[in-house]
Design an enzyme around this catalytic site. Structure first.
Site, PDB file in Angstrom:
ATOM      1  N   GLU A 237       4.165  -5.777   6.939  1.00 37.43           N
ATOM      2  CA  GLU A 237       3.662  -4.333   7.644  1.00 37.43           C
ATOM      3  C   GLU A 237       4.126  -4.764   9.405  1.00 37.43           C
ATOM      4  O   GLU A 237       4.120  -3.007   9.875  1.00 37.43           O
ATOM      5  CB  GLU A 237       2.148  -4.827   7.279  1.00 37.43           C
TER       6      GLU A 237
ATOM      7  N   GLY B 123       0.399  -5.056   0.701  1.00 32.19           N
ATOM      8  CA  GLY B 123      -0.422  -5.336   0.376  1.00 32.19           C
ATOM      9  C   GLY B 123      -0.072  -5.796  -1.339  1.00 32.19           C
ATOM     10  O   GLY B 123      -0.861  -5.997  -2.038  1.00 32.19           O
TER      11      GLY B 123
ATOM     12  N   GLU C 119      -0.455  -9.336  -0.860  1.00 34.31           N
ATOM     13  CA  GLU C 119      -2.450 -10.057  -0.886  1.00 34.31           C
ATOM     14  C   GLU C 119      -2.847  -9.033  -1.881  1.00 34.31           C
ATOM     15  O   GLU C 119      -4.102 -10.420  -2.103  1.00 34.31           O
ATOM     16  CB  GLU C 119      -2.441  -9.046   0.303  1.00 34.31           C
TER      17      GLU C 119
ATOM     18  N   ALA D 188       0.675  -0.931  -0.213  1.00 36.82           N
ATOM     19  CA  ALA D 188      -0.180  -0.353  -0.049  1.00 36.82           C
ATOM     20  C   ALA D 188       1.418   1.055   0.387  1.00 36.82           C
ATOM     21  O   ALA D 188       1.944   0.523   0.481  1.00 36.82           O
ATOM     22  CB  ALA D 188      -0.582  -0.474   1.808  1.00 36.82           C
TER      23      ALA D 188
HETATM   24  N1  T1G Z   1       4.708   3.023  -0.244  1.00 44.97           N
HETATM   25  C1  T1G Z   1       5.381   4.636  -0.383  1.00 44.97           C
HETATM   26  N2  T1G Z   1       6.555   5.078  -1.071  1.00 44.97           N
HETATM   27  C2  T1G Z   1       7.349   3.744  -1.439  1.00 44.97           C
HETATM   28  C3  T1G Z   1       7.156   2.719  -0.245  1.00 44.97           C
HETATM   29  C4  T1G Z   1       5.858   2.872   0.024  1.00 44.97           C
HETATM   30  N3  T1G Z   1       4.945   1.332  -0.140  1.00 44.97           N
HETATM   31  N4  T1G Z   1       8.469   1.400  -0.130  1.00 44.97           N
HETATM   32  C5  T1G Z   1       9.401   2.822  -1.018  1.00 44.97           C
HETATM   33  N5  T1G Z   1       8.787   3.918  -1.428  1.00 44.97           N
HETATM   34  C6  T1G Z   1       9.694   4.237  -1.645  1.00 44.97           C
HETATM   35  C7  T1G Z   1      10.364   5.146  -0.448  1.00 44.97           C
HETATM   36  O1  T1G Z   1       9.918   6.039   0.544  1.00 44.97           O
HETATM   37  C8  T1G Z   1      11.736   6.152  -1.312  1.00 44.97           C
HETATM   38  O2  T1G Z   1      10.908   7.731  -1.642  1.00 44.97           O
HETATM   39  C9  T1G Z   1      12.017   5.150  -2.435  1.00 44.97           C
HETATM   40  O3  T1G Z   1      10.102   4.127  -2.818  1.00 44.97           O
HETATM   41  C10 T1G Z   1      12.484   3.877  -3.110  1.00 44.97           C
HETATM   42  O4  T1G Z   1      12.431   3.168  -1.527  1.00 44.97           O
HETATM   43  C11 T1G Z   1      -2.405  -2.784   3.092  1.00 44.97           C
HETATM   44  C12 T1G Z   1      -1.389  -1.509   4.813  1.00 44.97           C
HETATM   45  C13 T1G Z   1      10.437  -2.154  -1.822  1.00 44.97           C
HETATM   46  C14 T1G Z   1      12.483  -3.100  -0.449  1.00 44.97           C
HETATM   47  O5  T1G Z   1       6.656  -2.262   3.938  1.00 44.97           O
HETATM   48  O6  T1G Z   1      10.690  -1.968   2.081  1.00 44.97           O
HETATM   49  O7  T1G Z   1       0.851  -2.159   1.846  1.00 44.97           O
HETATM   50  O8  T1G Z   1      13.330   8.575  -0.793  1.00 44.97           O
HETATM   51  O9  T1G Z   1      14.898   3.432  -0.707  1.00 44.97           O
HETATM   52  O10 T1G Z   1      16.124   0.497  -1.012  1.00 44.97           O
HETATM   53  O11 T1G Z   1      -1.465  -4.862   4.012  1.00 44.97           O
HETATM   54  O12 T1G Z   1      11.425   0.268  -0.098  1.00 44.97           O
HETATM   55  O13 T1G Z   1      13.099   8.113  -2.937  1.00 44.97           O
HETATM   56  O14 T1G Z   1      11.766   9.457  -2.369  1.00 44.97           O
HETATM   57  O15 T1G Z   1      13.063   1.874   0.130  1.00 44.97           O
HETATM   58  O16 T1G Z   1      15.032  -0.403  -3.726  1.00 44.97           O
HETATM   59  C15 T1G Z   1       3.607  -2.567   3.118  1.00 44.97           C
HETATM   60  C16 T1G Z   1       8.143  -0.939   2.513  1.00 44.97           C
HETATM   61  C17 T1G Z   1       3.290  -1.642   2.752  1.00 44.97           C
HETATM   62  C18 T1G Z   1       7.582  -2.159   1.745  1.00 44.97           C
HETATM   63  C19 T1G Z   1      12.695  -1.114  -1.877  1.00 44.97           C
HETATM   64  N6  T1G Z   1       5.145  -2.507   2.424  1.00 44.97           N
HETATM   65  N7  T1G Z   1       9.371  -0.583   1.405  1.00 44.97           N
HETATM   66  O17 T1G Z   1      13.820  -0.529  -0.998  1.00 44.97           O
HETATM   67  O18 T1G Z   1      14.228   1.963  -2.224  1.00 44.97           O
HETATM   68  S1  T1G Z   1       1.957  -1.704   4.389  1.00 44.97           S
HETATM   69  C20 T1G Z   1       6.403  -2.294   2.455  1.00 44.97           C
HETATM   70  C21 T1G Z   1      10.555  -1.325   1.111  1.00 44.97           C
HETATM   71  C22 T1G Z   1       1.001  -2.401   3.401  1.00 44.97           C
HETATM   72  C23 T1G Z   1      -1.774  -3.393   3.105  1.00 44.97           C
HETATM   73  C24 T1G Z   1      -0.060  -2.936   3.935  1.00 44.97           C
HETATM   74  C25 T1G Z   1      11.096  -0.954   0.526  1.00 44.97           C
HETATM   75  C26 T1G Z   1      11.504  -1.706  -0.982  1.00 44.97           C
HETATM   76  P1  T1G Z   1      12.277   8.101  -2.267  1.00 44.97           P
HETATM   77  P2  T1G Z   1      13.985   2.816  -1.007  1.00 44.97           P
HETATM   78  P3  T1G Z   1      15.379   0.088  -1.939  1.00 44.97           P
END
Ligand code: T1G
Length: 713
Positions: A130, A107, A110, A63
């Site tokens: 999450e 997500g 999911e 998400a």
């Molecule tokens: N949403 C918005 N922005 C995101 C994002 C996300 N999910 N993931 C990364 N970014 C942005 C980050 O802020 C950065 O921005 C750029 O992307 C590159 O990220 C319904 C509620 C995917 C492994 O927890 O673990 O889904 O600084 O520097 O090292 O159940 O990002 O460039 O402006 O980290 O290559 C669950 C979170 C969400 C994954 C890539 N998902 N992301 O790593 O790049 S909760 C996560 C990561 C959810 C549902 C629930 C990592 C990555 P900027 P980065 P990276």
């Protein structure tokens, strides 16, 4: 269908591509685009099946956390809801195959599980992280995952938050095929096979054979909750996610989804979720330096050289080798070099024993580390890092020697934890190439690197240090060149306050227990004993000039030093240590403390755990505020990242500065004023803290305003 989601057809298969850079998050517009594309694909007579794939470097990484941030703050349109798009995918009349590369996280997984089939490339990472954000999966993940992989695996994936690679996902039944080579081609081929065979449209929500039975699963839930308490101490979401998975095994799908939603909403409205979402973005913001553009050219670090094979030098050499960078490791004498290499070998052997990587990988990494007693080859190095004994004279002598050897575009770095970078750089002809790279022990494990910018350090060198930190899998935080930089500068008043508390009546173990219960990875006295009381004593001498009349300095540390109680390394310090290095409260230390206090006329009293936490944490916050107003840190959030990744501060409290905002700056400042009245000048409130408290402001707001100021400057 718009540029976020587009639809084409390949060999009779509709291909839906999600294009929402950088990580194809499920931002507003993406679910809607998916529904439109599915509608069109379903109606397309030339398409027998559908493949959904991510554009760019990844499948869906979850998400949109920015949306979650708004929801957690009670702003925006509330916690995102995905039931509609998930049901739409699952109820599609043609086979829907999810094609995964990069990451399918939260997500993202999911959405993938709502498809009828899933394929992935070998290095794809799939998981439910999450809990790292203080929440649980909120898009039916806790209901679909156990139906695909079984209850035990689902509990482990959701409580640990750790992703798995495609081969393991295949073994668990989460995906149906690992695609070698071109993913789209392989996925289209797979989808055509499915359509041709007339294979069933497998709806995950209707699967149940892996849900086990109530009494079998009962022990899994117990183990899951134990795992949560053990590995995610004091955290809400890891415990709650087990409740949601239990609902999957005991309730019909729709009811289980309702239960999940309740828990999801409860978690996202928690302080822990707000703190962890702050930490997520703070960690990504540290790399944004206002006066250094994102595309600043950097020096290419192909070969490194390290001076000193002690604890720090050896750990940094491992970090370089782990990242594939060949490193020359120099010592002054053979015995020290042998000791250093033996420690490196032992560390790698332990990792192989724990199955972290193979013997072959260990051999490759060892082969990248070249132990030597001379500067031979240093003239080729792109980076030379000095990790010698913490003495200014020694470091200046070394940098003087390097100045004659290093090539002009070689970055010269020092791992000093307290000394003046500018003074070290002053002995070289190219101070613009000198920078501080302050690693934390064990350097092959700890994620933090304080990047200390000297007044002459050039912007390309700072950008190079940031890029190097990322390459080493570390979090590089740029800080100014003040004494102790940021982390240690805040650590000193924290240590001092803890020692004053025991002289006033607390015990080392009481202070450490209170800090541990607060969420610190380790109590401060245990940290002192691990780092060495001799080191703490030497640093104390370096700060003697800061002491003023009326500023009471603790007395016991010096006593322990002169008794040779240096901590773990001598088997006794603030604690006594057994053969497993387990700290044991020591009545002898209690006696020393009481006697010292008595001789100094310090009244002793009962001290509450609350007072311990307030004095230990608020003194840090106050020092952090001084660091911000003096400009030695760019953001309060940077200070948070330093304490979260280098000093064991609990993530679910967001770091010391975020924690201060959570408590309220007025309350923190007013309490500091009370301590000022009771304990003297050490507790003079920082002017910035005073100002923000009076304005009813937060450090987060200060960051936003400051960011703006820096951007327009
Ligand atoms: N949403 C918005 N922005 C995101 C994002 C996300 N999910 N993931 C990364 N970014 C942005 C980050 O802020 C950065 O921005 C750029 O992307 C590159 O990220 C319904 C509620 C995917 C492994 O927890 O673990 O889904 O600084 O520097 O090292 O159940 O990002 O460039 O402006 O980290 O290559 C669950 C979170 C969400 C994954 C890539 N998902 N992301 O790593 O790049 S909760 C996560 C990561 C959810 C549902 C629930 C990592 C990555 P900027 P980065 P990276």
């Amino acid at each position: 269908m718009d540029q976020l989601v587009n639809l084409t057809t390949h060999d009779g298969v509709a291909v839906i591509v999600i294009n929402n850079p950088p990580v194809n998050a499920l931002s507003p517009g993406v679910p809607e685009g998916l529904v439109a594309a599915l509608d069109a694909a379903e109606k397309d007579p030339s398409a027998d099946a559908i493949v959904i794939i991510g554009g760019g470097r990844t499948f869906i990484a979850g998400a949109d956390i920015k949306e979650l941030e708004l929801a957690a703050a009670g702003r925006g349109s509330g916690p995102p809801e995905f039931h509609g798009i998930l049901a739409r995918i699952e109820n599609t009349a043609k086979p829907v195959v999810m094609a995964i590369h990069g990451t399918a996280l939260g997500g993202g997984n999911e959405v993938a599980m709502a498809g009828h089939y899933r394929v992935a490339v070998p290095d794809a990472q799939i998981g439910q992280p999450e809990v790292n954000l203080g929440i649980i999966p909120g898009a039916e993940g806790t209901q679909r995952l156990p139906r695909l992989v079984g209850v035990a695996a689902a509990v482990d994936l959701c409580v640990s938050g750790k992703p798995i690679r495609a081969p393991e996902a295949l073994k668990l039944g989460l995906i149906d095929r690992v695609i070698e080579g071109d993913l789209l081609k392989g996925a289209v081929h797979f989808a055509r096979e499915i359509a041709k065979e007339g294979a069933p449209l497998r709806k995950t929500s209707e699967l149940s054979e892996k849900l086990g039975s109530e009494w079998v699963d009962a022990s899994i839930y117990v183990a899951g909750r134990d795992q949560a308490r053990r590995t995610r101490r004091n955290m809400l979401a890891p415990l709650k996610v087990v409740d949601a998975i239990e609902a999957a095994a005991t309730l019909p799908f729709e009811e289980g989804c309702k239960k999940e939603r309740e828990i999801f909403v409860e978690c996202i409205q928690s302080d822990q979720a707000r703190a962890l979402i702050h930490a997520f973005f703070a960690e990504r913001a540290v790399a944004k330096i206002p006066d250094i553009p994102k595309d600043m050219p950097v020096y290419n670090i192909r070969e490194a050289a390290i001076i000193g094979a002690g604890t720090m030098g050896g750990g940094i050499a491992m970090a370089c080798a782990n990242a594939g960078i060949p490193v020359l490791l120099k010592e002054v004498e053979q015995a020290a070099l042998d000791r250093g290499m033996a420690t490196i070998r032992r560390n790698y052997e332990n990792s192989v024993k724990k199955g972290r990587f193979s013997q072959e990988v260990m051999d490759q990494r060892m082969a990248l580390i070249h132990p030597q007693l001379t500067y031979e080859g240093f003239e080729r190095a792109d980076l030379i890092l000095e990790a010698a004994f913490e003495s200014m004279d020694l470091k200046k002598r070394i940098f003087g020697e390097l100045d004659k050897i290093a090539k002009l575009d070689c970055v010269l770095a020092t791992n000093t934890s307290t000394l003046d970078i500018d003074e070290i750089a002053s002995v070289t002809g190219i101070p613009r190439m000198v920078i501080g790279l302050h690693f934390f022990s064990p350097a092959n494990v700890m994620r933090l690197v304080e990047i200390v910018r000297g007044k002459a350090t050039s912007k390309p060198v700072v950008a190079t240090a940031l890029a190097l930190a990322k390459k080493l899998g570390k979090v590089g935080v740029v800080v100014g060149n003040c004494r102790g930089f940021v982390g240690n500068r805040m650590m000193l008043p924290y240590m001092r306050e803890a020692q004053l508390l025991v002289e006033e009546g607390a015990t080392p173990e009481q202070v450490d227990r209170a800090l541990y219960n607060f969420g610190m990875a380790m109590g401060i006295f245990a940290v002192d004993d691990m780092g060495g009381i001799d080191l703490a004593y030497r640093v104390r001498q370096e700060y003697k000039h800061l002491e003023k009349p009326g500023m009471r300095m603790p007395l016991v540390l010096e006593k322990l030093f002169h008794m040779g109680r240096y901590g773990q390394k001598t088997g006794a310090g603030w604690y006594r240590y057994d053969e497993n290095r387990k700290p044991i409260p020591d009545p002898e230390v209690h006696a020393i403390i009481e006697k010292t206090a008595h001789e100094a006329g310090i009244p002793r009293r009962h001290i509450s755990d609350d007072e311990i936490i307030e004095r230990c944490i608020y003194i840090m916050i106050n020092e952090g505020a001084k660091i911000l107003e003096e400009g030695y840190a760019l953001r309060a959030a940077d200070i948070d990242v330093i304490y979260l990744t280098g000093y064991g501060f609990p993530g679910y409290r967001g770091g010391p500065m975020w924690y201060a905002d959570t408590v309220g700056l007025k309350r923190v400042r007013d309490r500091i004023r009370e301590f000022r009245a009771q304990h003297g000048e050490w507790w003079e409130p920082a002017p910035l803290l005073d100002k923000l408290a009076d304005q009813g402001q937060t450090f987060a707001a200060w960051d936003a305003a400051h960011e703006h100021e820096m951007a327009v400057a």
